[in-house]
Design an enzyme around this catalytic site. Sequence first.
Site, PDB file in Angstrom:
ATOM      1  N   SER A   1       7.195  41.125  28.087  1.00  8.43           N
ATOM      2  CA  SER A   1       6.917  39.951  28.909  1.00  8.43           C
ATOM      3  C   SER A   1       7.096  40.215  30.394  1.00  8.43           C
ATOM      4  O   SER A   1       7.018  39.296  31.206  1.00  8.43           O
ATOM      5  CB  SER A   1       7.847  38.820  28.480  1.00  8.43           C
TER       6      SER A   1
ATOM      7  N   THR B   1      10.692  35.886  31.246  1.00 12.68           N
ATOM      8  CA  THR B   1      10.739  36.416  32.598  1.00 12.68           C
ATOM      9  C   THR B   1      12.081  37.063  32.797  1.00 12.68           C
ATOM     10  O   THR B   1      13.060  36.589  32.236  1.00 12.68           O
ATOM     11  CB  THR B   1      10.623  35.238  33.596  1.00 12.68           C
TER      12      THR B   1
ATOM     13  N   THR C   1       7.528  38.897  36.064  1.00 14.87           N
ATOM     14  CA  THR C   1       6.976  38.518  34.761  1.00 14.87           C
ATOM     15  C   THR C   1       5.528  38.974  34.640  1.00 14.87           C
ATOM     16  O   THR C   1       4.836  39.165  35.644  1.00 14.87           O
ATOM     17  CB  THR C   1       7.036  36.983  34.588  1.00 14.87           C
TER      18      THR C   1
ATOM     19  N   ARG D   1      -4.339  32.680  35.689  1.00 13.53           N
ATOM     20  CA  ARG D   1      -3.194  31.770  35.572  1.00 13.53           C
ATOM     21  C   ARG D   1      -1.951  32.388  36.236  1.00 13.53           C
ATOM     22  O   ARG D   1      -1.634  33.554  36.041  1.00 13.53           O
ATOM     23  CB  ARG D   1      -2.915  31.490  34.096  1.00 13.53           C
TER      24      ARG D   1
ATOM     25  N   THR E   1      13.439  30.784  33.001  1.00 11.78           N
ATOM     26  CA  THR E   1      12.471  31.416  32.120  1.00 11.78           C
ATOM     27  C   THR E   1      11.924  30.355  31.174  1.00 11.78           C
ATOM     28  O   THR E   1      12.587  29.363  30.903  1.00 11.78           O
ATOM     29  CB  THR E   1      13.131  32.563  31.328  1.00 11.78           C
ATOM     30  N   GLY E   2      10.732  30.585  30.714  1.00 11.91           N
ATOM     31  CA  GLY E   2      10.129  29.617  29.803  1.00 11.91           C
ATOM     32  C   GLY E   2       8.761  29.188  30.292  1.00 11.91           C
ATOM     33  O   GLY E   2       8.141  29.869  31.110  1.00 11.91           O
TER      34      GLY E   2
HETATM   35  N1  ASP Z   1       8.040  31.438  33.389  1.00  9.13           N
HETATM   36  C1  ASP Z   1       7.101  32.490  33.137  1.00  9.13           C
HETATM   37  C2  ASP Z   1       5.721  31.984  33.328  1.00  9.13           C
HETATM   38  O1  ASP Z   1       5.457  30.851  32.970  1.00  9.13           O
HETATM   39  C3  ASP Z   1       7.193  33.080  31.810  1.00  9.13           C
HETATM   40  C4  ASP Z   1       8.503  32.961  31.110  1.00  9.13           C
HETATM   41  O2  ASP Z   1       9.533  33.023  31.709  1.00  9.13           O
HETATM   42  O3  ASP Z   1       8.552  32.802  29.908  1.00  9.13           O
HETATM   43  O4  ASP Z   1       4.889  32.744  33.767  1.00  9.13           O
END
Ligand code: ASP
Length: 306
Positions: A49, A165, A183, A193, A216-217
């Site tokens: 990721s 991330t 990320t 995106r 993160t998320g």
């Molecule tokens: N926050 C990051 C994104 O949306 C990805 C992640 O942390 O899961 O690109």
Amino acid sequence: MADPIIISTWSFGKRSHDAVWPALIDGASSLDTVEKVCRIAEDDPAIDSVGYGGRPDREGRMTLDGCIMLQPRQCGAVACVRRHRHPVSIARQVMERTDHVMLVGPLADDFADACDMPAEPMLSPEAKAAFDARARGAAGPPPAPMDNPSGALFPDEEPWRNHDTIGTLCIDQRGTLAGACSTSGMAWKVPGRVGDSPIIGHGLYVRPGVGAATGTGTGELVMGECGAFLAVERMALGDTPTEACVAVVQRIVDAGPLEPHETVAMIALAADGTWGSASIRPGYRTSIKSLTQDDARTAHRVLLDS
Ligand code: ASP
């Protein structure tokens, strides 16, 4: 002299912490430390990721995002980088060598070329195989939200498939706060995106004398609430780091129903060295390294049962 501390999202941050700790206690700056923490993750093909191991967009093209921050007048960011594996380092060059905050797309790669950064292979064999399998339809139904090892060190950690991330926050011996984020964004995303991670105030925010936050998320959820800025602002108003993180994830939950795969975890580090975390769902850990802690621990508060 301050006690140094580093916190990072996910247990894969622990490997980076172990690598940077000797230099940090030997006097390295928090800025150098957070850049290095991200660079190690960006090079690790086991982390699917971030950087080289990250999953590509739905056309099979890898694009990387990252940012770095010392304070509101010293921050840098890049998004949709396609030829350079270390967006955090390009972001640092943007911060240090330009009057700007953010560069995007092929022109960010051109800037990296101009800074003598080498272009490198961007798609690991594992990521290419995952893309090919998906293209052949072999990937089956959409994955459960939390079934991917993704470099996790703990059996109960369930990284949220399709996106994670590395967000990292540090205080060095001089007491200087810094943060960085890197990320590959959401796997199989619509080309172009960009999520929260490289956006100052969303994926990362640092205010000297107050604290720093990252997360993160599902980036789209964080962006709707200016997550990192909100957490730091809450600390400025008196919240503890954990209270500040809870405030962010609670707002996201209160804003409307979540899809099963949608979740967010936030971490915050106050200028006094206290830290906290909160997650919407279980299965998340924060890596922490300090003079007294060396761990990857579950969130201080988890809002939902699953
Ligand atoms: N926050 C990051 C994104 O949306 C990805 C992640 O942390 O899961 O690109």
